[in-house]
Enzyme design. Sequence first.
Site, PDB file in Angstrom:
ATOM      1  CB  CYS A   1      -0.960  -0.030   1.177  1.00 41.33           C
ATOM      2  SG  CYS A   1      -0.222  -0.523   2.749  1.00 41.33           S
TER       3      CYS A   1
HETATM    4  N1  NAP Z   1      -4.479  -4.376   4.847  1.00 42.08           N
HETATM    5  C1  NAP Z   1      -3.930  -3.643   3.879  1.00 42.08           C
HETATM    6  O1  NAP Z   1      -4.184  -2.435   3.761  1.00 42.08           O
HETATM    7  C2  NAP Z   1      -2.980  -4.286   2.892  1.00 42.08           C
HETATM    8  C3  NAP Z   1      -2.564  -3.532   1.798  1.00 42.08           C
HETATM    9  C4  NAP Z   1      -1.684  -4.102   0.864  1.00 42.08           C
HETATM   10  C5  NAP Z   1      -1.236  -5.392   1.059  1.00 42.08           C
HETATM   11  N2  NAP Z   1      -1.638  -6.085   2.146  1.00 42.08           N
HETATM   12  C6  NAP Z   1      -1.139  -7.455   2.310  1.00 42.08           C
HETATM   13  O2  NAP Z   1      -2.184  -8.345   1.934  1.00 42.08           O
HETATM   14  C7  NAP Z   1      -2.123  -9.531   2.736  1.00 42.08           C
HETATM   15  C8  NAP Z   1      -3.454  -9.711   3.437  1.00 42.08           C
HETATM   16  O3  NAP Z   1      -3.664  -8.597   4.286  1.00 42.08           O
HETATM   17  P1  NAP Z   1      -4.963  -8.401   5.173  1.00 42.08           P
HETATM   18  O4  NAP Z   1      -4.846  -7.066   5.788  1.00 42.08           O
HETATM   19  O5  NAP Z   1      -6.184  -8.751   4.389  1.00 42.08           O
HETATM   20  O6  NAP Z   1      -4.698  -9.553   6.290  1.00 42.08           O
HETATM   21  P2  NAP Z   1      -5.647 -10.123   7.392  1.00 42.08           P
HETATM   22  O7  NAP Z   1      -6.811  -9.179   7.563  1.00 42.08           O
HETATM   23  O8  NAP Z   1      -4.812 -10.435   8.581  1.00 42.08           O
HETATM   24  O9  NAP Z   1      -6.201 -11.502   6.754  1.00 42.08           O
HETATM   25  C9  NAP Z   1      -5.383 -12.584   6.510  1.00 42.08           C
HETATM   26  C10 NAP Z   1      -6.193 -13.727   5.861  1.00 42.08           C
HETATM   27  O10 NAP Z   1      -5.299 -14.804   5.563  1.00 42.08           O
HETATM   28  C11 NAP Z   1      -5.803 -16.032   6.109  1.00 42.08           C
HETATM   29  N3  NAP Z   1      -4.643 -16.813   6.530  1.00 42.08           N
HETATM   30  C12 NAP Z   1      -3.778 -16.546   7.539  1.00 42.08           C
HETATM   31  N4  NAP Z   1      -2.808 -17.479   7.601  1.00 42.08           N
HETATM   32  C13 NAP Z   1      -3.063 -18.362   6.589  1.00 42.08           C
HETATM   33  C14 NAP Z   1      -2.420 -19.543   6.138  1.00 42.08           C
HETATM   34  N5  NAP Z   1      -1.323 -20.020   6.748  1.00 42.08           N
HETATM   35  N6  NAP Z   1      -2.939 -20.180   5.075  1.00 42.08           N
HETATM   36  C15 NAP Z   1      -4.059 -19.735   4.463  1.00 42.08           C
HETATM   37  N7  NAP Z   1      -4.715 -18.606   4.844  1.00 42.08           N
HETATM   38  C16 NAP Z   1      -4.208 -17.928   5.894  1.00 42.08           C
HETATM   39  C17 NAP Z   1      -6.717 -15.601   7.246  1.00 42.08           C
HETATM   40  O11 NAP Z   1      -7.754 -16.539   7.461  1.00 42.08           O
HETATM   41  P3  NAP Z   1      -7.569 -17.886   8.312  1.00 42.08           P
HETATM   42  O12 NAP Z   1      -6.522 -17.607   9.349  1.00 42.08           O
HETATM   43  O13 NAP Z   1      -8.926 -18.173   8.890  1.00 42.08           O
HETATM   44  O14 NAP Z   1      -7.152 -18.935   7.319  1.00 42.08           O
HETATM   45  C18 NAP Z   1      -7.301 -14.282   6.731  1.00 42.08           C
HETATM   46  O15 NAP Z   1      -8.437 -14.549   5.918  1.00 42.08           O
HETATM   47  C19 NAP Z   1      -0.959  -9.324   3.724  1.00 42.08           C
HETATM   48  O16 NAP Z   1       0.182  -9.969   3.229  1.00 42.08           O
HETATM   49  C20 NAP Z   1      -0.769  -7.816   3.733  1.00 42.08           C
HETATM   50  O17 NAP Z   1       0.561  -7.447   4.039  1.00 42.08           O
HETATM   51  C21 NAP Z   1      -2.516  -5.575   3.061  1.00 42.08           C
END
Ligand code: NAP
Length: 342
Positions: free
Chosen positions: A149
């Site tokens: 981001c």
């Molecule tokens: N938030 C932002 O603004 C943003 C912006 C750009 C990029 N990102 C990146 O995008 C990614 C997701 O971010 P987020 O903010 O959406 O994260 P989040 O809210 O913490 O969600 C993570 C998701 O991944 C799943 N998960 C966790 N461990 C897992 C595993 N070992 N295998 C399969 N699924 C797994 C979780 O569900 P379960 O644990 O139930 O499986 C959950 O649905 C991250 O790498 C983050 O750095 C985020």
Amino acid sequence: MIKVGIVGGTGYTGVELLRLLAGHPRARVTAVTSRKDAGTRVDAMFPSLRGRVDLAFSTPDEARLQDCDLVFFATPNGIAMREAAELLAAGVRVIDLAADYRIKDVAEWEKWYGMSHASPALIEEAVYGLPELNRDAIRDARLVANPGCYPTAVQLGFLPLLQAGVVDAASLIADCKSGVSGAGRKGEIGALLAEAGDSFKAYGVAGHRHLPEIRQGLGLACGAPVGLTFVPHLTPMIRGIHATLYARLIKGVDLQQLFESHYAGEAFVDVLPAGSHPETRSVRGANLCRIAVHRPQGGDTVVVLSVIDNLVKGAAGQAVQNMNLMFGLAENSGLDIVPLLP
Ligand SMILES: NC(=O)c1ccc[n+]([C@@H]2O[C@H](COP(=O)([O-])OP(=O)(O)OC[C@H]3O[C@@H](n4cnc5c(N)ncnc54)[C@H](OP(=O)(O)O)[C@@H]3O)[C@@H](O)[C@H]2O)c1
């Protein structure tokens, strides 16, 4: 219809993908995973999607990801690097919203992310998914590394200056602010309303993981290493990134004209009229970066103001933009969204 799978559908970028894809004319989500909430209906967890997504979460093992045309990994760092290879071998294309394939130098990635890389051979093949920089390569990619981001807001703001060679690339400063959804959907003390609300602080001043990603992108774009000071801040907003960027001018140039011509024809970058101050609320929910360029008191410092919604142009919206390119669709398919205001 493109059959889409989402690994990690219960997080903030996952639900944002579900929202955007629910309105996409050419893509349908056929599998969405969660380990903790397998069996729960999507609309039971996210009532905003009732009537729009008729699916339940399944475990990654049960989800038929290999039947998809494309799988998004909306997971923490370190997951896609273990699972993408098998999908690619089955002919499924992959977009990773995490950082696993963003940094070309494996040792550098391992230093910043504190783990050894499980599929280093795929790093070279992966295309960095900033369409305004890499559009042609994205079209043919099997594996796209969706940018972070902060890196999206910062690179889009600095690129016109660096590619035109009008600023000193050795002394760039990026002073950035993010809303709390940037940290994901999890219980952490620092993200509690009583901790993050009504307060403002810097973090990661000594070094943040997005620093090497931004340095790599800007360095490639201008053909030489850049010197960058990057300071992120946490603000009591839910969504939004505001990047205030500083650079020292080394050549006379009409800055407004430079930015307008650089982004002419870009649907998702809006260069505001001279003298503007973009607000994060002006992009909330939309796949947009709004930019203004200033030269205070006619001095030799350029100030660029760049705002995005971290979950849309900073993550899920950009990922859908990349999907559209990969499948030969209009780049704005499913992304023609008016920001939400107030
Ligand atoms: N938030 C932002 O603004 C943003 C912006 C750009 C990029 N990102 C990146 O995008 C990614 C997701 O971010 P987020 O903010 O959406 O994260 P989040 O809210 O913490 O969600 C993570 C998701 O991944 C799943 N998960 C966790 N461990 C897992 C595993 N070992 N295998 C399969 N699924 C797994 C979780 O569900 P379960 O644990 O139930 O499986 C959950 O649905 C991250 O790498 C983050 O750095 C985020």
